[in-house]
Enzyme design. Structure first.
Site, PDB file in Angstrom:
ATOM      1  N   GLY A  95       0.864  -1.169   0.000  1.00 15.40           N
ATOM      2  CA  GLY A  95       0.000   0.000   0.000  1.00 15.40           C
ATOM      3  C   GLY A  95       0.900   1.217   0.000  1.00 15.40           C
ATOM      4  N   CYS A  96       0.352   2.379   0.228  1.00 12.20           N
ATOM      5  CA  CYS A  96       1.175   3.579   0.210  1.00 12.20           C
ATOM      6  C   CYS A  96       1.987   3.669   1.495  1.00 12.20           C
ATOM      7  CB  CYS A  96       0.295   4.804   0.050  1.00 12.20           C
ATOM      8  SG  CYS A  96       1.191   6.317  -0.265  1.00 12.20           S
ATOM      9  N   GLN A  97       1.442   3.176   2.597  1.00  9.86           N
ATOM     10  CA  GLN A  97       2.054   3.435   3.894  1.00  9.86           C
ATOM     11  C   GLN A  97       2.529   2.197   4.637  1.00  9.86           C
ATOM     12  OE1 GLN A  97      -0.113   6.083   6.360  1.00  9.86           O
ATOM     13  NE2 GLN A  97      -0.614   7.463   4.690  1.00  9.86           N
TER      14      GLN A  97
ATOM     15  N   ARG B  95      -5.160   6.213  -0.727  1.00 12.93           N
ATOM     16  CA  ARG B  95      -4.014   5.426  -1.179  1.00 12.93           C
ATOM     17  C   ARG B  95      -3.412   4.620  -0.044  1.00 12.93           C
ATOM     18  NH1 ARG B  95       0.120   9.035  -4.307  1.00 12.93           N
ATOM     19  NH2 ARG B  95      -0.690  10.606  -2.920  1.00 12.93           N
TER      20      ARG B  95
END
Lengths: 413, 147
Positions: free
Chosen positions: B54-56, B121
């Site tokens: 994922g983004c994080q 996101r």
């Protein structure tokens, strides 16, 4: 240097009443909005300007002969004058409207860059750049077989200025540097950076996305060759920004995009281009947001940047002090000169978990890499939690942040 | 082999458990607890090829196929995401490929988690579901080819 006592303080409660969104609740709690470095909230004057434009004088600008077109053109161009004053540009022709900082940087890379940068030339950026000030230069380097050089970041979040001076060479064509880091809050010594680059004959672009709302910007004193900013981080609408450039550079650069507005005469044999600033403004621009952008700049100027900064500095000092008392919390970026933003990590806890739990208490922060992955790698962390403050934030809100963090630590540890 | 309950039945149990909570804090406290309880994935499985990025946060997921059923194991560097993946495993692990492919996973919406994690996101939840369904589809196709 202005001392604190000479600046009258602001009535923050009155300022808060000007921001409709601050009156709302999130998940049953009054909103605490601490994501201002991503985008600031909008005062009613900005929202009203958008509504007034569409309700009162929506028209396409510049070529219309009718009253609405004249009114829309006047409002649109009034923003250009206001921006010129806001950053102290020598003339209004040097203010080019773009979609934002990112587009401004891309414009310079794709026009000035393609014309001036050749094989083996060098471009200098820093290790704390936003992806928007990395990728346009990487693309240019790929196309031209030029070399991207990166100024290292010190442990405290400041730039290694000795390393910078060593990187400068006769092959340096452009230095493109962030004025204020969105991930660390560091205020970079841009005047020193610009002067050193000029001594080598290089031009300098300043990414002012974060600085323009907090610092006094005088592009003539800075002597930067290009300066980019976005309206939405200065209490204005999204989708509108500015590229400032020195006149001789803007005159000499090739055009960016072709279309209406940017032309003088078109025939199938060839086209002559319009003068500054229209040369770089192809197509119908974002009129409504440009018009409302003026209201945002007027709001900042009337509120007083020095008074806003005084309040924001107090928030920063208070937040820094309180945060450091939390167990396991480490502030990333402790530069001597910072804007009102704190980036931090907590031992053994993923930033995303903190962000989710703060949101359940109505507190908006940003978590992640802040579009600065190389910088996160440099500190060996996946990301941070970032709380960034604006003029409407209060000490009580910071107390809620601290309480929210204490609760999150208790749950997550 | 222990009989696996149907997806809808497990989902109903989860929805009933969440009905006991009247605040977001309580819901997340429970999810965090699930995350802490999920057995960590063996280090040998924490490979880039098993990452759902994922983004994080990072999620690692592996799947196995035994006796016509798909079994999942997963881990994450973020504890809330780990709690969410733990619920997905509870619902989907041990089910048949067809059941996994067909379920709309209505419980996610019923416990109020889509609004939180699906739109941004930073979301890992939807990519996790997609990955689990992809595994199921792959085993189903492999099965059909092998006859």
């Amino acid at each position: 240097m202005i001392t604190e006592t000479t600046i009258p303080s602001l009535d923050i409660a009155a300022i808060r009443r000007q921001f409709p969104v601050l009156q709302r609740e999130v998940k049953g709690h009054p909103l605490v909005y601490l994501d201002n470095a991503a985008t600031s909230q909008k005062p009613k004057v900005v929202i009203d300007a958008l509504v007034d434009y569409y309700s009162g004088y929506n028209a396409n600008i510049h070529r219309g002969i009718h009253t609405l077109a004249e009114e829309a053109t006047a409002a649109f161009e009034a923003t250009r004058d206001t921006v010129a004053r806001f950053i102290n540009a020598a003339s209004r022709e040097q203010i080019i409207f773009t979609r934002g900082t990112t587009e401004s940087i891309n414009l310079v890379a794709q026009t000035w860059g393609r014309q001036q940068v050749n094989k083996g030339d060098e471009i200098i950026i820093s290790g704390m750049e936003h992806h928007s000030n990395i990728v346009p230069w990487q693309l240019l380097c790929l196309e031209k077989e030029a070399v991207l050089k990166v100024i290292p970041v010190l442990d405290n979040g400041e730039l290694d200025m000795d390393a910078y001076k060593a990187l400068l060479s006769p092959r340096t064509k452009i230095v493109s540097i962030v004025h204020v880091s969105n991930a660390l809050g560091t205020v970079n010594p841009v005047k020193e950076i610009i002067d050193a680059a000029h001594r080598q004959g290089a031009v300098v672009m300043i990414d002012g996305a974060q600085s323009s709302v907090h610092l006094d910007i005088d592009v003539q004193v800075l002597d930067c060759d290009f300066f980019a900013m976005s309206a939405h981080k200065v209490y204005g609408p999204t989708g509108i920004g500015v590229l400032y450039g020195k006149k001789e550079l803007l005159d000499a650069m090739p055009v960016f995009q072709g279309g209406g507005e940017m032309i003088k005469e078109v025939s199938f044999e060839g086209t002559t281009f319009n003068e500054l600033p229209y040369k770089y403004e192809a197509g119908t621009p974002n009129i409504a947001d440009t018009v409302a952008f003026k209201a945002a700049l007027d709001f900042v100027t009337e509120t007083g940047k020095d008074r806003m900064r005084q309040h924001e500095d107090q928030l920063l000092a208070y937040a820094t002090d309180k945060l450091q008392q939390l167990p396991g919390l480490r502030i990333i970026g402790q530069a001597a000169e910072k804007i009102s933003l704190v980036s931090f990590i907590i031992d053994g806890i993923h930033p995303q978990d903190i962000g989710i739990l703060l949101d359940t208490q109505g507190i908006a922060v940003r978590t992640g890499h802040h579009c600065a992955q190389p910088l996160m790698h440099r500190f060996g962390i996946p990301g941070t939690v970032r709380a960034s403050f604006a003029v409407y934030n209060t000490m009580e809100e910071l107390d809620r942040l601290i309480a929210g963090l204490q609760r999150a630590i208790k749950l997550l540890a | 082999m222990e009989e696996t309950k149907p997806i809808a039945e497990i989902e109903k149990e989860i929805v009933e458990e969440f009905a006991l909570f009247d605040s977001w804090d309580d819901k997340y406290e429970y999810i965090i607890d699930l995350g802490k309880k999920l057995a960590p994935l063996a280090q040998e499985h924490k490979l880039d090829e098993n990452k759902i990025k994922g983004c994080q946060s990072t999620v690692w997921m592996v799947a196995n196929y035994r006796d016509g059923r798909v079994f999942f194991e997963a881990d994450s560097d973020a504890i809330i995401v780990k709690g969410l993946v733990s619920m997905l495993i509870r619902v989907l692990s041990g089910q048949t490929p067809d059941a996994i492919i067909e379920t709309p996973l209505a419980f996610i919406q019923q416990i109020g988690m889509t609004s939180h994690l699906a739109q941004t996101r930073s979301n890992g939840l939807l990519s996790m579901v997609k990955q689990m369904k992809n595994y199921a589809l792959a085993y189903k196709l492999k099965n059909e080819v092998n006859g």
